[in-house]
Design a protein around this motif. Structure first.
Motif, PDB file in Angstrom:
ATOM      1  N   LYS A  96     -23.502  34.084 -22.361  1.00  0.00           N
ATOM      2  CA  LYS A  96     -23.316  32.666 -22.120  1.00  0.00           C
ATOM      3  C   LYS A  96     -24.563  32.121 -21.428  1.00  0.00           C
ATOM      4  CE  LYS A  96     -20.623  29.382 -19.431  1.00  0.00           C
ATOM      5  NZ  LYS A  96     -19.623  29.212 -18.367  1.00  0.00           N
ATOM      6  N   PRO A  97     -25.146  31.024 -21.948  1.00  0.00           N
ATOM      7  CA  PRO A  97     -26.333  30.468 -21.297  1.00  0.00           C
ATOM      8  C   PRO A  97     -26.034  30.027 -19.874  1.00  0.00           C
ATOM      9  CG  PRO A  97     -26.023  29.521 -23.483  1.00  0.00           C
ATOM     10  CD  PRO A  97     -24.774  30.291 -23.160  1.00  0.00           C
ATOM     11  N   LEU A  98     -26.950  30.325 -18.970  1.00  0.00           N
ATOM     12  CA  LEU A  98     -26.815  29.848 -17.603  1.00  0.00           C
ATOM     13  C   LEU A  98     -26.949  28.333 -17.567  1.00  0.00           C
ATOM     14  CD1 LEU A  98     -28.980  32.359 -15.524  1.00  0.00           C
ATOM     15  CD2 LEU A  98     -26.492  32.178 -15.532  1.00  0.00           C
ATOM     16  N   SER A  99     -26.151  27.701 -16.752  1.00  0.00           N
ATOM     17  CA  SER A  99     -26.268  26.266 -16.527  1.00  0.00           C
ATOM     18  C   SER A  99     -26.518  26.038 -15.043  1.00  0.00           C
ATOM     19  CB  SER A  99     -24.981  25.545 -16.958  1.00  0.00           C
ATOM     20  OG  SER A  99     -23.895  25.965 -16.150  1.00  0.00           O
ATOM     21  N   LEU A 100     -26.734  24.788 -14.661  1.00  0.00           N
ATOM     22  CA  LEU A 100     -27.016  24.484 -13.266  1.00  0.00           C
ATOM     23  C   LEU A 100     -25.866  24.879 -12.353  1.00  0.00           C
ATOM     24  CD1 LEU A 100     -28.724  20.997 -13.652  1.00  0.00           C
ATOM     25  CD2 LEU A 100     -29.813  23.100 -12.876  1.00  0.00           C
ATOM     26  N   ALA A 115     -35.013  35.719 -17.939  1.00  0.00           N
ATOM     27  CA  ALA A 115     -34.439  34.446 -18.373  1.00  0.00           C
ATOM     28  C   ALA A 115     -35.317  33.809 -19.444  1.00  0.00           C
ATOM     29  CB  ALA A 115     -34.293  33.507 -17.186  1.00  0.00           C
ATOM     30  N   TYR A 116     -34.675  33.102 -20.365  1.00  0.00           N
ATOM     31  CA  TYR A 116     -35.377  32.314 -21.380  1.00  0.00           C
ATOM     32  C   TYR A 116     -34.526  31.096 -21.694  1.00  0.00           C
ATOM     33  CZ  TYR A 116     -32.044  34.169 -24.799  1.00  0.00           C
ATOM     34  OH  TYR A 116     -30.898  34.481 -25.472  1.00  0.00           O
ATOM     35  N   GLN A 117     -35.143  30.076 -22.267  1.00  0.00           N
ATOM     36  CA  GLN A 117     -34.396  28.870 -22.604  1.00  0.00           C
ATOM     37  C   GLN A 117     -33.902  28.958 -24.045  1.00  0.00           C
ATOM     38  OE1 GLN A 117     -35.276  26.092 -24.816  1.00  0.00           O
ATOM     39  NE2 GLN A 117     -33.343  25.104 -24.272  1.00  0.00           N
ATOM     40  N   VAL A 138     -31.523  36.914 -20.625  1.00  0.00           N
ATOM     41  CA  VAL A 138     -30.501  36.010 -20.105  1.00  0.00           C
ATOM     42  C   VAL A 138     -30.782  34.591 -20.615  1.00  0.00           C
ATOM     43  CG1 VAL A 138     -29.420  35.055 -18.033  1.00  0.00           C
ATOM     44  CG2 VAL A 138     -30.253  37.426 -18.041  1.00  0.00           C
ATOM     45  N   PRO A 139     -29.939  34.045 -21.501  1.00  0.00           N
ATOM     46  CA  PRO A 139     -30.173  32.688 -22.016  1.00  0.00           C
ATOM     47  C   PRO A 139     -29.874  31.635 -20.959  1.00  0.00           C
ATOM     48  CG  PRO A 139     -28.104  33.550 -22.862  1.00  0.00           C
ATOM     49  CD  PRO A 139     -28.743  34.670 -22.099  1.00  0.00           C
ATOM     50  N   CYS A 140     -30.652  30.550 -20.978  1.00  0.00           N
ATOM     51  CA  CYS A 140     -30.461  29.436 -20.049  1.00  0.00           C
ATOM     52  C   CYS A 140     -30.431  28.126 -20.833  1.00  0.00           C
ATOM     53  CB  CYS A 140     -31.589  29.374 -19.016  1.00  0.00           C
ATOM     54  SG  CYS A 140     -31.704  30.834 -17.957  1.00  0.00           S
ATOM     55  N   GLU A 141     -29.676  27.161 -20.331  1.00  0.00           N
ATOM     56  CA  GLU A 141     -29.529  25.905 -21.045  1.00  0.00           C
ATOM     57  C   GLU A 141     -30.799  25.063 -21.007  1.00  0.00           C
ATOM     58  OE1 GLU A 141     -26.166  23.885 -19.411  1.00  0.00           O
ATOM     59  OE2 GLU A 141     -24.725  25.013 -20.639  1.00  0.00           O
ATOM     60  N   GLN A 142     -31.529  25.105 -19.903  1.00  0.00           N
ATOM     61  CA  GLN A 142     -32.699  24.263 -19.725  1.00  0.00           C
ATOM     62  C   GLN A 142     -33.845  25.075 -19.127  1.00  0.00           C
ATOM     63  OE1 GLN A 142     -31.324  21.236 -17.057  1.00  0.00           O
ATOM     64  NE2 GLN A 142     -29.537  20.751 -18.313  1.00  0.00           N
ATOM     65  N   PHE A 143     -35.074  24.542 -19.268  1.00  0.00           N
ATOM     66  CA  PHE A 143     -36.235  25.191 -18.667  1.00  0.00           C
ATOM     67  C   PHE A 143     -36.066  25.305 -17.154  1.00  0.00           C
ATOM     68  CE2 PHE A 143     -38.673  23.293 -22.415  1.00  0.00           C
ATOM     69  CZ  PHE A 143     -38.682  24.486 -23.106  1.00  0.00           C
ATOM     70  N   GLU A 144     -35.599  24.231 -16.525  1.00  0.00           N
ATOM     71  CA  GLU A 144     -35.496  24.229 -15.071  1.00  0.00           C
ATOM     72  C   GLU A 144     -34.482  25.253 -14.573  1.00  0.00           C
ATOM     73  OE1 GLU A 144     -35.478  21.082 -11.368  1.00  0.00           O
ATOM     74  OE2 GLU A 144     -35.050  20.367 -13.397  1.00  0.00           O
ATOM     75  N   VAL A 145     -33.433  25.499 -15.363  1.00  0.00           N
ATOM     76  CA  VAL A 145     -32.452  26.511 -14.978  1.00  0.00           C
ATOM     77  C   VAL A 145     -33.117  27.883 -14.924  1.00  0.00           C
ATOM     78  CG1 VAL A 145     -30.315  27.673 -15.672  1.00  0.00           C
ATOM     79  CG2 VAL A 145     -30.508  25.195 -15.882  1.00  0.00           C
ATOM     80  N   ALA A 146     -34.006  28.168 -15.867  1.00  0.00           N
ATOM     81  CA  ALA A 146     -34.706  29.456 -15.883  1.00  0.00           C
ATOM     82  C   ALA A 146     -35.595  29.599 -14.649  1.00  0.00           C
ATOM     83  CB  ALA A 146     -35.534  29.585 -17.155  1.00  0.00           C
TER      84      ALA A 146
END
Length: 398
Positions: A96-100, A115-117, A138-146
């Motif tokens: 599951k992509p990481l979110s804020l 982490a990657y976007q 680890v997938p992330c929803e946004q660049f800033e989350v990574a």
């Protein structure tokens, strides 16, 4: 204006300037430049806070490592749709992509977490696996989350795109480099192969629309025009493939990677859809601490600085590298967001306003080399702000 002071001395030799004051430092091979921060003053000056983290070796980074592991085998048409729908119901099948909202959770593991976007199958994931073949991506929803995931110790590294050979720089990530206190510890160059994907059994002629990231759609403009399809933008290329699989869209295709086709059970209708055959994505590897610069392999160093207004100032800044025969591989300018305009009084013509710029430069030299230390010492004499973003091994493989 608030006074400026050097809070912590750094190792090196030469002169560093903080506002109107200069300080002396002497050179050592593991040189790290001081960190300069903007003060909340009207003039928008910077103060030197002398932040210098201890460099550590990054032995996990492997620019010429083995290729990405083979994804699962293809599924039939019915199996693909059914498995994709299961994937939508069961979040355990794919990361599951990481979110804020996830950034308050702490996780530990033996593997290097990178982490990657985007979603699994994104080109950034392939870059992460190229740099760290045995990592947990680890997938992330946004660049800033990574970025934040690294700062909060949720992951060990982040691999994020910084430029593309067709579309140029990813400006958002340049801005985020200054917003976060991370260090560049490596780079990854990835050959991009845009593929046209669709559900099994769907022919190219049956497609009425194609989904993908806006950048990918733009890079495949000629091929898509020949198909005569409607272009629909989504957040990332792998997300387009997942959407088609989850919803069973038989009138739509996706521009994504071959790995995304295997992950989401789609067929590849055509490869190398991009208008220009050679399409290279360059990514940066970010970590909480810098690595120890070396001279036993090709290194690259990335810096950012600002200059006073005046004729020939940028010429002088670039000259410090030319005089020492240091090759520049990248020059990027970005307007300063907090104080974009610089006011210059002219008695003859009134008041002129100019954009105030940050200059990002990549050059081929390690900070362990005396010539690189000397160049930055020279640059600090007239730069109003200077920060070393990282000194790291070059990736010479595709």
């Amino acid at each position: 204006m608030a006074s400026k002071s050097l809070a912590a001395a750094t190792a090196g030799h030469g002169r560093a300037r903080c506002g109107r004051h200069r300080v002396a430092w002497r050179a050592v091979p593991n040189f790290a430049a001081p960190d300069w921060r903007r003060e909340g003053t009207r003039g928008g000056r910077f103060r030197c806070v002398g932040v210098c983290l201890k460099p550590v070796e990054d032995d996990n980074l492997s620019p010429s490592a083995a290729p990405v592991p083979a994804p699962p085998s293809r599924l039939s048409a019915d199996q693909a749709v059914e498995e994709s729908r299961k994937c939508g119901r069961d979040s355990g099948l794919l990361p599951k992509p990481l979110s804020l909202t996830d950034l308050s959770v702490s996780e530990k593991g033996a593997k290097v977490r990178v982490a990657y976007q985007g979603l699994p199958g994104a080109f950034s994931e392939a870059a992460a696996l190229k740099a760290y073949p045995q990592c947990e991506a680890v997938p992330c929803e946004q660049f800033e989350v990574a970025f934040k995931a690294v700062e909060l110790w949720l992951v060990d590294k982040a691999v994020l795109p910084i430029e593309n050979s067709l579309d140029g720089s990813i400006h958002r990530n340049y801005d985020l480099l200054l917003c976060h206190n991370l260090h560049i510890v490596g780079e990854v160059q990835l050959s991009v192969n845009h593929c046209l994907l669709a559900l099994p059994g769907v022919k190219k002629e049956a497609l009425k629309r194609v989904l993908s990231h806006p950048q990918a759609l733009g890079q495949c403009g000629i091929a898509l025009s020949k198909l005569g399809v409607i272009r629909e933008s989504v957040d990332d290329t792998a997300g387009a493939a997942q959407l088609i699989a989850l919803k069973g869209l038989r009138d739509a295709g996706a521009i994504a990677s071959a790995r995304a086709a295997d992950i989401y059970g789609l067929n590849i209708l055509e490869e190398n859809m991009q208008d220009v055959p050679k399409n290279v994505l360059r990514c940066l590897v970010l970590a909480r601490e810098p690595i120890l610069p070396r001279t036993d392999r090709p290194f690259k160093t990335s810096i950012v600085f600002t200059l006073e207004e005046g004729p020939g100032v940028l010429f002088k800044a670039l000259g410090v590298f030319a005089m020492r025969k240091i090759n520049l591989t990248k020059i990027e300018s970005r307007p300063q967001r907090n104080s974009p305009l610089r006011v210059v009084d002219d008695l003859n013509h009134g008041t002129a306003k100019y954009f105030d710029y940050l200059f990002y430069i990549d050059f081929e030299a390690s900070m362990a080399e005396p010539r690189a230390q000397s160049a930055l010492s020279n640059l600090q004499e007239f730069a109003t702000f200077l920060r070393v973003l990282g000194s790291y091994p070059m990736d010479t493989t595709l």
